[in-house]
Write a protein that holds these residues in place. Structure first.
Motif, mmCIF file in Angstrom:
data_model
loop_
_atom_site.group_PDB
_atom_site.id
_atom_site.type_symbol
_atom_site.label_atom_id
_atom_site.label_comp_id
_atom_site.label_asym_id
_atom_site.label_seq_id
_atom_site.Cartn_x
_atom_site.Cartn_y
_atom_site.Cartn_z
ATOM 1 N N THR A 16 8.498 5.370 -3.382
ATOM 2 C CA THR A 16 7.008 5.931 -2.867
ATOM 3 C C THR A 16 5.609 5.293 -3.409
ATOM 4 N N VAL A 17 5.784 5.020 -4.626
ATOM 5 C CA VAL A 17 4.579 4.127 -5.087
ATOM 6 C C VAL A 17 4.485 2.853 -4.540
ATOM 7 N N LEU A 18 5.615 2.073 -4.476
ATOM 8 C CA LEU A 18 5.613 0.635 -3.904
ATOM 9 C C LEU A 18 5.260 0.829 -2.609
ATOM 10 N N ALA A 19 6.002 1.766 -1.622
ATOM 11 C CA ALA A 19 5.587 1.718 -0.336
ATOM 12 C C ALA A 19 4.055 1.947 0.077
ATOM 13 N N ASP A 20 3.417 2.814 -1.034
ATOM 14 C CA ASP A 20 1.988 2.922 -0.827
ATOM 15 C C ASP A 20 1.185 1.733 -1.210
ATOM 16 N N THR A 21 1.837 0.979 -2.092
ATOM 17 C CA THR A 21 1.110 -0.078 -2.695
ATOM 18 C C THR A 21 1.048 -1.615 -1.774
ATOM 19 N N MET A 22 2.097 -1.291 -1.021
ATOM 20 C CA MET A 22 2.636 -2.735 -0.133
ATOM 21 C C MET A 22 1.506 -2.827 0.864
ATOM 22 N N PRO A 23 1.015 -4.084 1.012
ATOM 23 C CA PRO A 23 0.023 -4.345 1.636
ATOM 24 C C PRO A 23 0.349 -4.410 3.479
ATOM 25 N N ALA A 24 1.631 -4.397 3.870
ATOM 26 C CA ALA A 24 2.205 -4.492 5.057
ATOM 27 C C ALA A 24 3.404 -3.411 5.117
ATOM 28 N N ARG A 25 3.877 -3.068 6.412
ATOM 29 C CA ARG A 25 4.802 -2.020 6.591
ATOM 30 C C ARG A 25 5.864 -2.669 7.628
ATOM 31 N N LEU A 31 6.280 -6.945 10.739
ATOM 32 C CA LEU A 31 5.323 -6.339 9.664
ATOM 33 C C LEU A 31 4.050 -6.162 10.649
ATOM 34 N N THR A 32 3.496 -4.912 10.139
ATOM 35 C CA THR A 32 2.390 -4.450 10.450
ATOM 36 C C THR A 32 1.365 -4.079 9.492
ATOM 37 N N GLY A 33 0.018 -4.120 9.623
ATOM 38 C CA GLY A 33 -0.676 -3.870 8.767
ATOM 39 C C GLY A 33 -0.790 -2.253 8.642
ATOM 40 N N SER A 34 -1.771 -1.779 7.762
ATOM 41 C CA SER A 34 -1.788 -0.193 7.481
ATOM 42 C C SER A 34 -2.149 0.533 8.658
ATOM 43 N N ASN A 35 -2.825 -0.342 9.730
ATOM 44 C CA ASN A 35 -3.305 0.183 10.823
ATOM 45 C C ASN A 35 -2.595 0.191 11.942
ATOM 46 N N GLY A 36 -1.136 -0.184 11.628
ATOM 47 C CA GLY A 36 -0.101 -0.335 12.515
ATOM 48 C C GLY A 36 -0.143 -1.575 13.510
ATOM 49 N N MET A 37 -1.050 -2.421 13.263
ATOM 50 C CA MET A 37 -1.353 -3.642 14.346
ATOM 51 C C MET A 37 -0.301 -4.486 13.520
ATOM 52 N N ALA A 71 -6.431 -7.575 -6.150
ATOM 53 C CA ALA A 71 -5.170 -7.643 -5.664
ATOM 54 C C ALA A 71 -4.105 -8.178 -6.337
ATOM 55 N N LYS A 72 -2.844 -7.834 -6.746
ATOM 56 C CA LYS A 72 -1.966 -8.515 -7.579
ATOM 57 C C LYS A 72 -0.516 -8.584 -6.639
ATOM 58 N N THR A 73 0.077 -9.575 -7.182
ATOM 59 C CA THR A 73 1.467 -9.852 -6.316
ATOM 60 C C THR A 73 2.381 -8.392 -6.342
ATOM 61 N N VAL A 74 2.938 -8.221 -5.493
ATOM 62 C CA VAL A 74 3.936 -7.025 -5.394
ATOM 63 C C VAL A 74 4.946 -7.523 -4.362
ATOM 64 N N ALA A 75 6.098 -7.476 -5.125
ATOM 65 C CA ALA A 75 7.393 -7.690 -4.350
ATOM 66 C C ALA A 75 7.103 -9.148 -3.676
#
Length: 122
Positions: A16-25, A31-37, A71-75
């Protein structure tokens, strides 16, 4: 059994923490931004170079997925510094961008644009 439940709980919290800190989904295999675009990559960017070659008028049409200054590297996501000094997210070394002509989440009109822009895929 209690140890197993504790381990599973910890794993779920970590995910859950990783999903919340990822810059995209990931949505529908893109891949989409947090805005779904939708997010895109540019063939003229060199993976792992730490640079974006889409600046100025290019960036007006292809807005970068911006990262916070701290911001720092994540995955598989890294932070690059743009020519103007701002930070941008990259996925597997390729800078990520939006397309100004996508008007709502799910739009993918930039895919294949000029044969150099492509949907970013996990």
């Amino acid at each position: 059994m209690k140890t197993l439940m504790t381990a599973l709980s910890l794993l779920l919290c970590t995910q859950t923490v990783l999903a919340d800190t990822m810059p995209a989904r990931t949505h529908n295999d893109i891949l989409t931004g947090s805005n779904g675009m939708s997010l895109y990559t540019f063939d003229k960017d060199t993976a792992g170079s730490g640079k974006s070659v889409c600046n100025g008028p290019c960036a007006a049409n292809w807005p970068p997925l911006m990262a916070a200054a701290d911001a720092k590297t994540v995955a598989d996501y890294t932070v690059i510094t743009r020519d103007d000094g701002n930070k941008q997210w990259a996925y597997k070394g390729k800078p990520l961008y939006f397309w100004v002509k996508d008007s709502k989440p799910g739009d993918t009109s930039g895919d294949g644009f000029n044969n150099v822009w492509h949907l970013a895929r996990p």
